[in-house]
Scaffold this motif. Structure first.
Motif, PDB file in Angstrom:
ATOM      1  N   GLU A 172     -45.554  28.945 -33.349  1.00 30.94           N
ATOM      2  CA  GLU A 172     -45.580  28.447 -31.975  1.00 30.94           C
ATOM      3  C   GLU A 172     -44.208  28.006 -31.449  1.00 30.94           C
ATOM      4  O   GLU A 172     -43.937  28.135 -30.252  1.00 30.94           O
ATOM      5  N   PHE A 173     -43.354  27.490 -32.352  1.00 35.48           N
ATOM      6  CA  PHE A 173     -42.148  26.814 -31.853  1.00 35.48           C
ATOM      7  C   PHE A 173     -40.837  27.333 -32.433  1.00 35.48           C
ATOM      8  O   PHE A 173     -39.783  26.790 -32.090  1.00 35.48           O
ATOM      9  N   ARG A 174     -40.870  28.332 -33.324  1.00 32.90           N
ATOM     10  CA  ARG A 174     -39.604  28.787 -33.905  1.00 32.90           C
ATOM     11  C   ARG A 174     -38.692  29.335 -32.820  1.00 32.90           C
ATOM     12  O   ARG A 174     -39.100  30.109 -31.966  1.00 32.90           O
ATOM     13  N   LYS A 175     -37.437  28.904 -32.883  1.00 32.21           N
ATOM     14  CA  LYS A 175     -36.473  29.327 -31.884  1.00 32.21           C
ATOM     15  C   LYS A 175     -35.069  29.190 -32.469  1.00 32.21           C
ATOM     16  O   LYS A 175     -34.726  28.170 -33.032  1.00 32.21           O
ATOM     17  N   GLY A 176     -34.269  30.237 -32.332  1.00 29.06           N
ATOM     18  CA  GLY A 176     -32.893  30.162 -32.802  1.00 29.06           C
ATOM     19  C   GLY A 176     -32.729  30.744 -34.199  1.00 29.06           C
ATOM     20  O   GLY A 176     -33.489  31.604 -34.642  1.00 29.06           O
ATOM     21  N   GLU A 177     -31.730  30.241 -34.896  1.00 28.17           N
ATOM     22  CA  GLU A 177     -31.340  30.799 -36.181  1.00 28.17           C
ATOM     23  C   GLU A 177     -32.147  30.211 -37.327  1.00 28.17           C
ATOM     24  O   GLU A 177     -32.806  29.179 -37.194  1.00 28.17           O
ATOM     25  N   ALA A 178     -32.057  30.928 -38.463  1.00 27.83           N
ATOM     26  CA  ALA A 178     -32.624  30.437 -39.723  1.00 27.83           C
ATOM     27  C   ALA A 178     -31.562  30.600 -40.805  1.00 27.83           C
ATOM     28  O   ALA A 178     -30.787  31.571 -40.769  1.00 27.83           O
ATOM     29  N   ASP A 179     -31.502  29.683 -41.731  1.00 26.23           N
ATOM     30  CA  ASP A 179     -30.516  29.726 -42.815  1.00 26.23           C
ATOM     31  C   ASP A 179     -31.160  30.221 -44.092  1.00 26.23           C
ATOM     32  O   ASP A 179     -32.227  29.730 -44.494  1.00 26.23           O
ATOM     33  N   LEU A 180     -30.494  31.176 -44.741  1.00 26.19           N
ATOM     34  CA  LEU A 180     -30.912  31.646 -46.067  1.00 26.19           C
ATOM     35  C   LEU A 180     -30.117  30.890 -47.111  1.00 26.19           C
ATOM     36  O   LEU A 180     -28.878  30.867 -47.064  1.00 26.19           O
TER      37      LEU A 180
END
Length: 385
Positions: free
Chosen positions: A155-163
């Protein structure tokens, strides 16, 4: 408000090898970019891109991966400069500050690497991700998380993600933009006194004793010292296995304490008043045996957890000046150093009231919180015609 949601990747053997190789390659590239930035006087990101982007592409990095490597390096120098400006690395000429300024920033082989939507896509129903690597695009990499985390991501994921890679396990840490509820008008305030003997004491009667956590930390310190003295391969392996265990235990304890305080305030439609403890490590002077206890005290983490949980619940929160809250009587307002008889005992020299020292301080914090809220409230006086 922005929160992060962590998911655990479950890659196949060949996928894990590709992810590990990708992190090593990207962080080696970041170290090279850092050396270029240091040599050229840490230029702006645009200038740094002109000097490094073509070479990164020649190394086989994708366009987005190369951009993120440059941005990550530049952000690291921005953070370093901010820490120096804030005095977090000591005064001018201190050994720690000279060491930080005299060499380029380096990145660990498994340091976090940011991914945007062009490099990473999510399949929530199948609970898989498609992710870019130096060996090509990996599709169908499974991930695990709780049902609540999956709902937040969807519902709310937005932007970058870090591995990141931690002890051979891969994680994705995604940024989520969660809407904040409106803050209600508080019916009084819950004062929260933070401490070492008692991690948190509230004016409503809740007290989180720190005895268990302090004993656990002391036991972990003793075990680490014994293993470090052995200097054997098995001892080093055991130290690696036990790394961050104390940190995770303390973090979980602080989460439980913060949730209890915020839930109580929300249930009673009250606000929360916290002490402003910024810079306490620099202000407080202690004997050497007491320094480990002070610097192991995660008061900042408890406060941060209370703040973000209060924001998510719409609970009003204010900061107050902690000066003399432990020496002032909550009944008559008399302030005297001698009122604090012992660690847990408060006896007022003026009115004779006897109370638990932390409970007395929490009532003072609650009163100051109400005053701060009233002072900052929007005026309701009718406008002059």
């Amino acid at each position: 408000m922005k929160i992060v949601t962590q998911v655990k990747l479950i890659p196949e053997a060949d996928q894990a090898a590709a992810l590990s190789a990708t992190l090593r390659t990207l962080n080696e590239a970041a170290c090279w970019v850092s050396r270029v930035a240091f040599k050229r006087g840490i230029p702006r990101e645009y200038e740094l891109r002109k000097h490094t982007y073509a070479q990164l592409k020649e190394l086989g990095l994708g366009a987005q991966a190369a951009q993120h490597v440059i941005k990550k390096t530049r952000d690291a120098y921005t953070t370093l400069k901010a820490n120096i400006r804030a005095g977090n690395l000591g005064k001018t000429g201190s050994k720690r500050r000279i060491k930080a300024e005299s060499k380029p920033i380096t990145f660990r082989p498994n340091a976090a690497q940011p991914y945007d939507d062009r490099c990473l896509s999510w399949q929530y129903d199948a609970q898989t991700v498609s992710i870019w690597t130096t060996a090509g695009r990996l599709k169908g990499v499974r991930f695990l998380c709780s049902a609540e985390s999956l709902k937040t991501l969807r519902e709310f994921r937005k932007g970058e993600a870090d591995l990141i890679e931690r002890d051979g396990v891969f994680y994705l840490i995604a940024t989520c933009e969660v809407p904040e509820p409106d803050v209600y008008e508080p019916d009084g305030f819950v004062g929260v006194d933070l401490g070492i003997a008692n991690i948190a004491t509230t004016s409503t009667g809740y007290q989180a004793a720190g005895r268990g956590l302090n004993r656990y930390r002391k036991r972990q310190l003793t075990l680490r010292a014994k293993l470090q003295k052995k200097r054997t391969k098995s001892a080093k392996r055991r130290l690696k296995e036990r790394s961050r265990r104390e940190q995770r235990h303390a973090k979980n304890t602080n989460h439980v304490i913060a949730k209890t305080i915020v839930t109580e305030a929300e249930r009673t439609s009250a606000g929360i008043a916290l002490e402003e403890l910024t810079g306490i490590r620099q202000r407080v002077r202690l004997r050497k045996p007491q320094r480990v206890t002070l610097h192991s005290w995660a008061f900042s983490q408890v406060g941060d957890f209370i703040v973000y949980k209060a924001r998510r619940a719409g609970v009003p929160l204010v900061y107050v000046d902690p000066a003399y809250t432990s020496q002032m009587c909550c009944e008559c307002g008399h302030t005297d150093k001698r009122n604090r008889v012992g660690q847990g005992l408060f006896i007022c020299r003026n009115c004779g009231v006897v109370a638990h020292a932390d409970r007395n301080a929490s009532h003072n914090i609650a009163a100051r919180g109400a005053a701060v809220w009233t002072a900052g409230r929007e005026s309701r006086v009718p406008a002059t015609p």
